[in-house]
Design a protein around this motif. Structure first.
Motif, PDB file in Angstrom:
ATOM      1  N   ILE A   1       0.530  12.680   4.216  1.00  0.00           N
ATOM      2  CA  ILE A   1      -0.067  13.967   3.468  1.00  0.00           C
ATOM      3  C   ILE A   1      -1.218  14.466   4.504  1.00  0.00           C
ATOM      4  O   ILE A   1      -1.094  15.628   5.029  1.00  0.00           O
ATOM      5  N   ILE A   2      -2.078  13.477   4.584  1.00  0.00           N
ATOM      6  CA  ILE A   2      -3.120  13.830   5.542  1.00  0.00           C
ATOM      7  C   ILE A   2      -2.767  14.270   6.820  1.00  0.00           C
ATOM      8  O   ILE A   2      -3.192  15.282   7.408  1.00  0.00           O
ATOM      9  N   ILE A   3      -1.861  13.580   7.414  1.00  0.00           N
ATOM     10  CA  ILE A   3      -1.194  13.862   8.874  1.00  0.00           C
ATOM     11  C   ILE A   3      -0.999  15.208   8.834  1.00  0.00           C
ATOM     12  O   ILE A   3      -0.866  15.860   9.854  1.00  0.00           O
ATOM     13  N   ALA A   4      -0.123  15.365   7.874  1.00  0.00           N
ATOM     14  CA  ALA A   4       0.807  16.701   7.797  1.00  0.00           C
ATOM     15  C   ALA A   4      -0.427  17.863   7.847  1.00  0.00           C
ATOM     16  O   ALA A   4      -0.064  18.765   8.634  1.00  0.00           O
TER      17      ALA A   4
ATOM     18  N   GLY B   1       0.719  -1.306   0.004  1.00  0.00           N
ATOM     19  CA  GLY B   1      -0.029  -0.028   0.028  1.00  0.00           C
ATOM     20  C   GLY B   1       0.866   1.153  -0.085  1.00  0.00           C
ATOM     21  O   GLY B   1       0.408   2.172   0.830  1.00  0.00           O
ATOM     22  N   TYR B   2       1.886   1.529  -0.987  1.00  0.00           N
ATOM     23  CA  TYR B   2       2.691   2.674  -1.054  1.00  0.00           C
ATOM     24  C   TYR B   2       1.959   3.733  -1.014  1.00  0.00           C
ATOM     25  O   TYR B   2       2.043   4.555  -0.275  1.00  0.00           O
ATOM     26  N   LYS B   3       1.326   3.924  -2.004  1.00  0.00           N
ATOM     27  CA  LYS B   3       0.395   5.241  -2.061  1.00  0.00           C
ATOM     28  C   LYS B   3      -0.540   5.633  -1.035  1.00  0.00           C
ATOM     29  O   LYS B   3      -0.684   6.721  -0.546  1.00  0.00           O
ATOM     30  N   ALA B   4      -1.025   4.521  -0.234  1.00  0.00           N
ATOM     31  CA  ALA B   4      -1.811   4.785   0.878  1.00  0.00           C
ATOM     32  C   ALA B   4      -0.917   5.094   1.969  1.00  0.00           C
ATOM     33  O   ALA B   4      -1.344   6.218   2.919  1.00  0.00           O
ATOM     34  N   MET B   5       0.400   4.603   2.085  1.00  0.00           N
ATOM     35  CA  MET B   5       1.317   5.288   3.170  1.00  0.00           C
ATOM     36  C   MET B   5       1.433   6.819   2.718  1.00  0.00           C
ATOM     37  O   MET B   5       1.447   7.435   3.959  1.00  0.00           O
ATOM     38  N   ILE B   6       1.947   7.142   1.525  1.00  0.00           N
ATOM     39  CA  ILE B   6       2.043   8.400   1.288  1.00  0.00           C
ATOM     40  C   ILE B   6       0.972   9.373   1.659  1.00  0.00           C
ATOM     41  O   ILE B   6       1.028  10.373   2.223  1.00  0.00           O
ATOM     42  N   TRP B   7      -0.096   8.898   1.423  1.00  0.00           N
ATOM     43  CA  TRP B   7      -1.519   9.934   1.302  1.00  0.00           C
ATOM     44  C   TRP B   7      -1.693   9.882   2.815  1.00  0.00           C
ATOM     45  O   TRP B   7      -2.031  11.049   3.233  1.00  0.00           O
ATOM     46  N   ALA B   8      -1.596   8.835   3.563  1.00  0.00           N
ATOM     47  CA  ALA B   8      -1.787   8.786   5.026  1.00  0.00           C
ATOM     48  C   ALA B   8      -0.837   9.674   5.656  1.00  0.00           C
ATOM     49  O   ALA B   8      -1.423  10.768   6.573  1.00  0.00           O
TER      50      ALA B   8
ATOM     51  N   PRO C   1      -5.534   7.559   9.628  1.00  0.00           N
ATOM     52  CA  PRO C   1      -4.098   7.222   8.914  1.00  0.00           C
ATOM     53  C   PRO C   1      -2.967   6.625   9.413  1.00  0.00           C
ATOM     54  O   PRO C   1      -2.583   5.967   8.782  1.00  0.00           O
ATOM     55  N   THR C   2      -2.990   6.698  10.875  1.00  0.00           N
ATOM     56  CA  THR C   2      -1.986   6.060  11.477  1.00  0.00           C
ATOM     57  C   THR C   2      -2.301   4.684  11.535  1.00  0.00           C
ATOM     58  O   THR C   2      -1.222   3.429  11.358  1.00  0.00           O
ATOM     59  N   GLY C   3      -3.643   4.476  11.713  1.00  0.00           N
ATOM     60  CA  GLY C   3      -4.058   2.969  11.716  1.00  0.00           C
ATOM     61  C   GLY C   3      -3.700   2.256  10.255  1.00  0.00           C
ATOM     62  O   GLY C   3      -3.452   1.059  10.275  1.00  0.00           O
TER      63      GLY C   3
END
Lengths: 139, 647
Positions: free
Chosen positions: B315-318, B306-313, B352-354
């Motif tokens: 970005i959302i956290i930011a 889930g590379y893209k999910a990792m990244i978007w998570a 997103p952390t989950g």
């Protein structure tokens, strides 16, 4: 590690007048704000309005003079353009969150009827209320 | 001020520290002189602009600060081990928990992560150095001198004692007189300059200096996490800068931003502090997430799930990390609406952390896992961090928080987040990239001892604190009565604390043991499982120019692709071209020395000294501005010789 040929000094050459003027104007605006606050007899409200105007002017000035706001995107790639737009939008969003959020948090609830804008006599009483961390809502 | 007020006196612990500091300094000076190392120290380290060396210096400082902060923690645990203990008095205890918190966050966690980012990121994106190598040196030296200024408070003038959050009015002149709190303000201010510069530097580095072919969505997860972290730094640190400056004005120049008198707003400090402080939590945890992603993927022999999910998570956290700060002071009494809104945003940020936790689990699923020490730390992280996360969601409910807040439950919660998240990551990352820095691995056998002793100690230390908190033990108390019944669990917690201390000693022994006996690596891919560009260098420790020929990236996990295509990593002679590199500079070192003078002067309100120091800083700025030096070229012959290419 830019190539020496692209380094800033060669690209622009001479004294960076834009930056110097921006810097001087910033100092003047700051000094004016100080002068208005300390030396004029305006009411607090008027002073606040004036220094807010100065603050916004200075922010705009710095964006124009230092932050390359006016540079066109012709020379740049699409990605750089998108990054810049995203950056500005995110910055605006964070600024709103910080300022509006702080005002809201500091003025809502208990803070609403507990300002510090009062003379020192009633103030001491209020101080006790403030320092008690564990009291709930006053409503 | 009299001299007996200048130096901290009257406590045998402090005298002991004075003696050990003196002996250490004499020892270092003797070593440098006797082995004629001054020249080496100056040219190789103090003036370097090489990102790898600056990274190593960051990490070394952080380990030193981990020791200092750890000793503080153990002193606190000794005091709390038994009821009505007389080991420390209340003032001394307050000073120690203040310095423990401040040092661990600002001078341990951040520099450790920034150090690893320094070493790894330019290599991971196939760059020769960061975008602004000189600025990178300024970053390190301002951080270092800020940390030193803060630490000096221990023996000169007295330590700050208002907690690492320095809430007003406690941190004001009336309740915290003397230079202690000024050390906090100036130390953090100077170190903060370095952090902000790092943020700008790596933001530009990652956006502009990636190897050809490395599009944004081919960047390794660690690089992504560093990018997001730098964005948060650039937006969050100015808030701290301003808040610190305002409080400095209150304390030194009689302003009333946060004071109780003169229409100040004391709680505005808490508001501004956490507006920076919550993003700060993500600043120290996102790079940790990035490192765990690299390590778990590497040792599971699988590409990250889930590379893209990792990244978007991330970005959302930011963005989201700026919208939850009020949960640090629900009990301030901002009312139901404010608390409800921030309660909900706080719970949402758990999502997103989950997602990331599940992605790590799925990365391991059906992977061929090697249980190396970095992998063990990563697995330990997942288990322990979930405990921290779940208790965090409990605290996020504003109504329930009225019960938990200011108790040891909270203390246990954030230690589960920060130790299991950040400290585990620092250890894991350090072990994982150690061969990249020094050319040999840390001993795995001893490393496993460190892991197990630390993990058991960590849980023995902090699980009792959850229960103590629910039993009502408040945080930041220097003692408690026997009647409270908190004695046994506190003793248990102290035992756990000392186990962590033992683990740290074993780790230090491992540094020595591995330096003496570890096998030296002779390939760039020390673990044999590398997936990203830092493992594609021709030697274990990359030469100062990193890559003789800038690599071309064709896919995500570029080294895996290269291995699949049987690409010969050894550069061809005909491709070698001279390389442009920046020159070393001593100016950042002197600039930080002037910062120290300025900071020290302001701490004691000796304004002449502050002005002298600041003039010095400006002089170094001017020297740099008019420096015509544009670096030098590494000749083709030198590159061929370094790469051992025969002509």
């Amino acid at each position: 590690m830019a190539n020496p040929q692209d380094s800033l000094s060669r690209e622009h050459g001479g004294i960076p007048w834009k930056h110097v003027i921006g810097y001087l104007l910033s100092i003047i605006l700051t000094a004016l704000a100080l002068w208005v606050t300390f030396e004029t007899g305006f009411s607090t409200r008027t002073i606040l309005i004036i220094i807010f105007i100065f603050a916004f002017l200075q922010a705009a000035l710095q964006l124009l003079m230092f932050m390359h706001m006016t540079e066109s995107s012709e020379k740049k790639s699409k990605l750089t353009g998108q990054t810049q737009t995203g950056n500005i939008l995110f910055a605006a969003f964070i600024a709103i969150v910080i300022v509006a959020g702080s005002v809201w948090v500091m003025s809502a609830g208990h803070a609403e009827h507990d300002h510090h804008k009062m003379d020192s006599k009633t103030h001491d009483m209020k101080m006790d209320g403030d320092m008690k961390m564990d009291h709930g809502d006053h409503k | 001020m009299k001299w007996d007020e200048f130096f901290v006196t009257g406590d045998p612990l402090i005298y002991g520290a004075d003696v050990s500091i003196g002996l250490t300094v004499i020892g270092i000076l003797f070593y440098l002189t006797y082995f004629k190392k001054w020249q080496w120290l100056w040219t190789e380290w103090l003036t370097t602009v090489d990102h790898k060396k600056l990274g190593i210096m960051y990490i070394a400082s952080a380990v030193l600060m981990l020791f200092r902060g750890g000793v503080d923690a153990l002193l606190m645990r000794v005091q709390l081990a038994t009821p009505d203990s007389k080991f420390l008095d209340s003032q001394h205890y307050n000073e120690i928990f203040t310095t423990h918190g401040t040092i661990m966050i600002i001078f341990m966690a951040m520099p450790f992560l920034i150090g690893l980012i320094n070493v790894v990121i330019p290599l991971q994106i196939g760059a020769r150095d960061v975008a602004f190598p000189y600025l990178n040196a300024v970053s390190f030296w301002t951080f270092f001198i800020g940390a030193m200024l803060f630490n000096v408070s221990f023996v000169i003038g007295g330590s700050p004692s208002a907690g690492w959050t320095s809430y007003m009015p406690l941190a004001g002149n009336e309740l915290s007189p003397g230079p202690g709190q000024n050390y906090y303000l100036l130390g953090l201010q100077i170190a903060g300059i370095g952090t902000l510069l790092t943020g700008i530097n790596f933001l530009v580095t990652i956006l502009k200096m990636r190897a050809p072919g490395m599009t944004l969505f081919r960047m390794p997860v660690f690089t992504w996490s560093a990018l997001i972290t730098m964005i948060i730094i650039v937006f969050a640190f100015p808030i701290l800068t301003v808040a610190l400056a305002l409080m400095t004005f209150d304390r030194l120049f009689g302003a009333h931003f946060f004071t109780l008198q003169g229409a100040g707003m004391d709680m505005l400090w808490a508001n501004l502090f956490w507006l920076w402080g919550h993003p700060e939590v993500y600043i120290v945890v996102l790079p940790a997430f990035g490192m765990f992603s690299e390590i778990i993927s590497t040792f599971s022999r699988k590409t990250i799930f889930g590379y893209k999910a990792m990244i978007w998570a991330m970005i959302i956290i930011a963005g989201y990390s700026f919208m939850v700060w009020v949960h640090h002071f629900f009990t301030m009494g901002s009312g139901e609406l404010v608390n409800s809104v921030f309660s909900i945003t706080t719970m949402i940020i758990g999502i997103p952390t989950g997602i990331k936790i599940f992605n790590w689990l799925f990365t391991m699923y059906k992977g061929k896992i090697s249980f190396t020490t970095p992998m063990l730390w990563s697995l330990g992280f997942i288990v322990n961090f979930v405990i921290g996360g779940v208790t965090g969601v409990m605290l996020a409910m504003a109504a329930a928080d009225y019960q938990y807040h200011n108790t040891y439950f909270l203390v246990a919660h954030f230690h589960y987040v920060l130790i299991a998240g950040t400290v585990f990551a620092c250890f894991a990352g350090l072990i994982f990239w150690f061969p990249k820095m020094f050319g040999y691995k840390l001993n795995e056998r001893i490393g496993k001892w460190v892991f197990w002793v630390f993990n058991i100690g960590f849980n023995v230390c902090f699980i009792p604190q959850f229960i103590l908190g629910l039993d009502g033990m408040p945080r930041r108390v220097y003692t408690y009565s026997a009647a409270s019944g908190w004695g046994n669990l506190n003793m248990l917690s102290t035992v756990g604390g000392f186990l962590m201390g033992v683990a740290f000693l074993i780790l230090v022994y491992n540094f020595y043991f591995s330096f003496r006996y570890s096998e030296r690596e002779n390939t760039g891919d020390s673990w044999g499982l590398g997936r990203t560009l830092e493992w594609s260098t021709t030697s274990a420790v990359p030469p100062h120019y990193n890559f003789a020929i800038t690599p071309t990236v064709k896919s995500f996990d570029p080294l895996i692709q290269m291995k699949r295509d049987n690409v010969d990593l050894k550069p061809k002679i005909k491709d070698i071209k001279k390389i442009h590199m920046p020159d070393n500079s001593g100016v950042p070192f002197f600039m930080s020395a002037f910062f120290f003078i300025a900071g020290f002067g302001l701490v004691f309100e000796w304004f002449w000294m502050g002005i002298v120091g600041l003039i010095g800083v400006f002089i170094t700025l001017i020297i740099r501005s008019f420096d015509p030096n544009e670096g030098y070229y590494v000749s083709e012959e030198e590159i061929k010789e370094t790469e051992r290419l025969t002509v």
